[in-house]
Scaffold this active site. Structure first.
Site, mmCIF file in Angstrom:
data_model
loop_
_atom_site.group_PDB
_atom_site.id
_atom_site.type_symbol
_atom_site.label_atom_id
_atom_site.label_comp_id
_atom_site.label_asym_id
_atom_site.label_seq_id
_atom_site.Cartn_x
_atom_site.Cartn_y
_atom_site.Cartn_z
ATOM 1 N N ASN A 149 -39.841 0.809 22.998
ATOM 2 C CA ASN A 149 -40.919 -0.147 23.256
ATOM 3 C C ASN A 149 -41.488 -0.758 21.986
ATOM 4 O OD1 ASN A 149 -41.880 2.742 23.171
ATOM 5 N ND2 ASN A 149 -43.834 1.693 22.910
ATOM 6 N N CYS A 196 -50.446 1.667 24.175
ATOM 7 C CA CYS A 196 -51.048 2.953 24.536
ATOM 8 C C CYS A 196 -51.701 3.621 23.337
ATOM 9 C CB CYS A 196 -49.988 3.878 25.126
ATOM 10 S SG CYS A 196 -49.311 3.263 26.689
ATOM 11 N N GLY A 240 -45.695 3.737 35.192
ATOM 12 C CA GLY A 240 -44.651 4.399 34.438
ATOM 13 C C GLY A 240 -45.057 5.761 33.920
ATOM 14 N N THR A 241 -46.308 5.895 33.492
ATOM 15 C CA THR A 241 -46.755 7.172 32.934
ATOM 16 C C THR A 241 -46.686 8.286 33.971
ATOM 17 O OG1 THR A 241 -48.171 6.122 31.272
ATOM 18 C CG2 THR A 241 -48.712 8.383 31.902
ATOM 19 N N THR A 272 -51.844 8.624 50.240
ATOM 20 C CA THR A 272 -51.634 7.407 51.031
ATOM 21 C C THR A 272 -51.003 6.336 50.154
ATOM 22 O OG1 THR A 272 -53.559 7.925 52.390
ATOM 23 C CG2 THR A 272 -52.782 5.647 52.419
ATOM 24 N N HIS A 317 -45.833 -3.613 35.934
ATOM 25 C CA HIS A 317 -46.524 -4.639 35.148
ATOM 26 C C HIS A 317 -45.719 -5.134 33.952
ATOM 27 C CE1 HIS A 317 -48.207 -2.494 31.492
ATOM 28 N NE2 HIS A 317 -47.864 -1.458 32.216
#
Length: 419
Positions: free
Chosen positions: A154, A352, A69-70, A250, A214
């Site tokens: 959040n 975080c 997400g970051t 990749t 996640h």
């Protein structure tokens, strides 16, 4: 075994995601290679992309897979800003109380890239002040690079009126990015539908939406940015242009397969899980109030709805998984450690910022005092949560609160004595 009630930080990986990940790891091949092994890997990758896209209401080509997400939030905000700056647009409208992935990104742009960050205030329940947002959008509109906002907070669980915000921005031709990391798996997300319902001007309104694997039972280190076909962003990473020339590198087939497995299951079970978690959450809120009567619920109150008012639906605008309280007279960190010692794992706020003894910037933005903001506890539910987990938390809370209150009183008395 500890009771885990910190699903907003991360939730256990689903067995289906583990199985998909390990199966994909056995397949050799770079999805950019043109031989058979490479093309097999590409088919697996694109199948995963389409399955994730189905849960977001977008086309597969619109989904840029990221490392989480970051990165998705950074790519959306920086990429849109750099692109729009070329025509002189340098203002970024951001509500207070956002996740640090957004806060730190816009502050970096302000320090190093010439951005002008305009903070939009929140009300006491954590909702964006729509009058303030509209006033900012109407003022010198051509100078606005983008609006970015957190759909579901959040920390306190407040769900913003996303389509109202998008429609306001679209009406004046401003693009919007939504941080949907906390909303994903709990709210129905329909990117195309939201764009259609709020459309006003070309290249405006909802153009980008960020998610993370996640939070829904997928692996850490996988995420995605939904980016509309008509959006123009400057990439963060160069070298190969594997994904629409927007993100190079990749691509991780195994992570994509695991993400898709989790997304498919979370999407299929979202409605039934919402009903189950709502019941658990409301019982937990009522139990905290009975055990600690002076505890204060942060954000919309789904249990104690007040009659009347101009927006009666706001009481329901809370994540089904979230219960957030402040406990006057004690430190949230103290409560957390005491509950942990009793076998119950919760948090004081965003993972975080874990370990940093600072009052919650979200609560401060909502007008709460520094003492209040330092006394917070966030309890978040998930797929593995049960009635027994709620019972264990409620059983451990009174003693933990009593000990934390005594420690808080001793600290205050010591501080007064030192004066």
């Amino acid at each position: 075994m500890p009771v885990y009630l910190d699903h907003a930080a991360t939730t256990p990986v689903l067995p289906e995601a583990i199985e998909a990940y390990t199966r994909a790891l056995t397949q050799v091949g770079n999805p950019s290679s043109i031989h058979s092994a490479g093309q097999n890997a590409k088919r697996m990758l694109e199948d995963a992309r389409e399955r994730i896209a189905d849960t977001l209401g977008c086309q597969g080509i619109e989904l840029v897979l990221t490392s989480g997400g970051t990165e998705a939030i950074n790519l959306a905000i920086k990429g849109l800003f750099w692109s729009r700056r070329q025509s002189g647009a340098t203002r970024i409208l951001v509500p207070e109380g956002e996740h640090h992935a957004t806060l730190d990104t816009v502050e970096w742009l302000e320090s190093y890239e010439g951005a002008e960050v305009e903070w939009i205030p929140l009300d006491a329940q954590g909702f964006v002040r729509m009058d303030a947002l509209e006033a900012s959008l109407r003022r010198d509109t051509s100078s606005i690079a983008l609006v970015t906002f957190l759909w579901a907070n959040n920390e306190v669980g407040t769900i913003q009126p996303a389509e109202r915000i998008i429609a306001l921005a679209a009406s004046v031709g401003v693009p919007v990015h939504i941080d949907a990391v906390s909303a994903y798996g709990h709210l129905p997300i329909d990117f195309a539908g939201m764009r259609a319902r709020t459309a006003s001007k070309a290249l405006s309104g909802l153009v980008a939406l960020s998610v993370s694997a996640h939070k829904i039972g997928g692996p850490i280190g996988a995420g995605g940015l939904v980016l509309s076909r008509d959006a123009t962003v400057v990439p963060l990473i160069h070298g190969g242009g594997q994904q629409r020339q927007v993100r190079s590198g990749t691509q991780d087939v195994a992570a994509a397969a695991a993400f898709a497995a989790a997304a498919t299951k979370a999407h299929a079970e979202r409605a039934s899980e919402a009903q189950r978690l709502t019941s658990l959450r409301d019982r937990l809120i009522a139990g905290v109030r009975a055990a600690v009567p002076n505890a204060v619920l942060s954000g919309p109150d789904p249990v104690g709805r007040e009659p009347g008012g101009s927006e009666p639906d706001r009481a329901d605008a809370r994540l089904v998984s979230n219960a957030h309280f402040t406990f006057p007279g004690c430190q949230g960190d103290s409560l957390l450690f005491l509950l942990d010692a009793a076998g119950v794992e919760v948090s004081t706020g965003s993972a975080c910022q874990a370990g940093i003894p600072e009052p919650s910037h979200v609560l401060l933005a909502m007008g709460r005092s520094e003492d209040d903001a330092g006394s917070a506890l966030r309890i978040t539910l998930g797929r593995t949560s049960t009635d027994a987990d709620v019972d264990a938390f409620l059983a451990a809370l009174p003693d933990a609160y009593a000990q934390a209150s005594r420690a808080g009183l001793a600290t205050r008395e010591s501080s007064l004595g030192a004066r």
